[in-house]
Design a protein around this motif. Structure first.
Motif, PDB file in Angstrom:
ATOM      1  N   ASP A  31       0.827  -1.199   0.000  1.00  0.00           N
ATOM      2  CA  ASP A  31       0.000   0.000   0.000  1.00  0.00           C
ATOM      3  C   ASP A  31       0.868   1.259   0.000  1.00  0.00           C
ATOM      4  OD1 ASP A  31      -2.906   1.070   0.477  1.00  0.00           O
ATOM      5  OD2 ASP A  31      -1.693   2.089   1.998  1.00  0.00           O
ATOM      6  N   THR A  34       1.233   4.004  -3.057  1.00  0.00           N
ATOM      7  CA  THR A  34       1.004   5.417  -2.723  1.00  0.00           C
ATOM      8  C   THR A  34       2.191   6.260  -3.187  1.00  0.00           C
ATOM      9  OG1 THR A  34      -0.347   4.780  -0.819  1.00  0.00           O
ATOM     10  CG2 THR A  34       0.530   7.035  -0.834  1.00  0.00           C
ATOM     11  N   ARG A  42      -3.444   9.989  -6.414  1.00  0.00           N
ATOM     12  CA  ARG A  42      -3.546   9.172  -5.194  1.00  0.00           C
ATOM     13  C   ARG A  42      -4.953   9.228  -4.626  1.00  0.00           C
ATOM     14  NH1 ARG A  42       1.175  11.849  -3.939  1.00  0.00           N
ATOM     15  NH2 ARG A  42       0.083  13.133  -2.402  1.00  0.00           N
ATOM     16  N   ASP A  43      -5.509  10.435  -4.546  1.00  0.00           N
ATOM     17  CA  ASP A  43      -6.846  10.594  -3.981  1.00  0.00           C
ATOM     18  C   ASP A  43      -7.906   9.917  -4.851  1.00  0.00           C
ATOM     19  OD1 ASP A  43      -5.741  11.991  -1.882  1.00  0.00           O
ATOM     20  OD2 ASP A  43      -6.243  13.959  -2.687  1.00  0.00           O
ATOM     21  N   LYS A  83      -7.847   6.228  -4.194  1.00  0.00           N
ATOM     22  CA  LYS A  83      -8.474   5.929  -2.903  1.00  0.00           C
ATOM     23  C   LYS A  83      -9.998   6.002  -3.016  1.00  0.00           C
ATOM     24  CE  LYS A  83      -8.505   7.445   1.918  1.00  0.00           C
ATOM     25  NZ  LYS A  83      -7.830   8.342   2.874  1.00  0.00           N
ATOM     26  N   LYS A  84     -10.496   7.053  -3.641  1.00  0.00           N
ATOM     27  CA  LYS A  84     -11.952   7.209  -3.783  1.00  0.00           C
ATOM     28  C   LYS A  84     -12.559   6.070  -4.589  1.00  0.00           C
ATOM     29  CE  LYS A  84     -11.965  12.219  -3.349  1.00  0.00           C
ATOM     30  NZ  LYS A  84     -12.080  13.493  -4.042  1.00  0.00           N
ATOM     31  N   ILE A 102      -8.814   1.433   5.313  1.00  0.00           N
ATOM     32  CA  ILE A 102      -8.755   2.700   4.568  1.00  0.00           C
ATOM     33  C   ILE A 102      -9.522   3.771   5.334  1.00  0.00           C
ATOM     34  CG2 ILE A 102      -9.441   3.894   2.444  1.00  0.00           C
ATOM     35  CD1 ILE A 102      -9.145   1.124   1.011  1.00  0.00           C
ATOM     36  N   HIS A 113      -3.753   3.714   2.880  1.00  0.00           N
ATOM     37  CA  HIS A 113      -4.218   4.756   1.959  1.00  0.00           C
ATOM     38  C   HIS A 113      -5.370   4.219   1.126  1.00  0.00           C
ATOM     39  CE1 HIS A 113      -4.494   7.634  -1.268  1.00  0.00           C
ATOM     40  NE2 HIS A 113      -3.825   8.470  -0.511  1.00  0.00           N
ATOM     41  N   GLY A 114      -5.160   3.068   0.514  1.00  0.00           N
ATOM     42  CA  GLY A 114      -6.191   2.445  -0.315  1.00  0.00           C
ATOM     43  C   GLY A 114      -5.992   2.753  -1.786  1.00  0.00           C
ATOM     44  N   HIS A 115      -6.122   1.719  -2.600  1.00  0.00           N
ATOM     45  CA  HIS A 115      -5.959   1.878  -4.044  1.00  0.00           C
ATOM     46  C   HIS A 115      -6.927   0.976  -4.790  1.00  0.00           C
ATOM     47  CE1 HIS A 115      -2.538   4.471  -3.631  1.00  0.00           C
ATOM     48  NE2 HIS A 115      -2.102   3.663  -2.685  1.00  0.00           N
TER      49      HIS A 115
END
Length: 162
Positions: free
Chosen positions: A15, A19, A28-29, A32-33, A58, A64-66
């Motif tokens: 992760d 990131t 990146r955002d 994540k979204k 997350i 962070h999340g991807h």
């Protein structure tokens, strides 16, 4: 138990690496979204424990999340082969790009679909080549595009939120 802790640490490293590879904050955002939306949808349609855990981490700010990770996790849990998951992921990604191009250029939907059709051989080639890709190659891509993305983040008016 030690194996599970090692696995969690390796997942956290993955992760963090992803990131870091996404230098523009906007990218990146967005990743994540998309991951959060995708994981929430999987909870509604076909819950998978590891996907629910990923979503929780997350939302708690521990990861962070991807989107790519969420997609891969769900595909694996669903018994989809790596090759088929990559084909679907790349096609979906290109579909989004071509759709945005169709709005900007503009080109018709027929032309956009033809572009996607013509890219199928390239997608297959990339998936086949990825199998033998060395780990050091991960993240080596378009620095010019990353710079443009960072410049885009600062523009007063934009056509799209990336």
């Amino acid at each position: 138990m030690l194996e599970a802790k090692k696995s969690v640490r390796e997942f956290q490293k993955l992760d963090e690496m992803i990131t870091a590879l996404k230098a523009p904050a906007e990218i990146r955002d967005a990743s994540k979204k998309l991951a959060v939306r995708f994981l929430k949808l999987t909870q509604e349609l076909h819950p998978v424990k590891r996907c629910s855990n990923y979503l929780s981490k997350i939302q708690e700010g521990k990861l962070h999340g991807h989107y790519a990770v969420a997609f891969a996790m769900y595909a694996h849990a669903s018994g989809i082969t790596l090759k088929d998951a990559l084909l679907a992921f790349y096609y979906n990604t290109l579909n989004g790009i071509v759709t945005n191009c169709a709005k900007l250029v503009p080109i018709g939907q027929g032309d956009a679909q033809k572009i996607l059709f013509d890219l199928q051989a390239t997608i297959k080639q990339l998936v086949d080549e990825q199998e033998n890709m060395e780990e050091e190659m991960v993240g080596l891509c378009c620095i010019g595009q990353e710079i443009r993305c960072m410049q885009h983040e600062k523009q007063y008016s934009r056509l799209y939120i990336s």
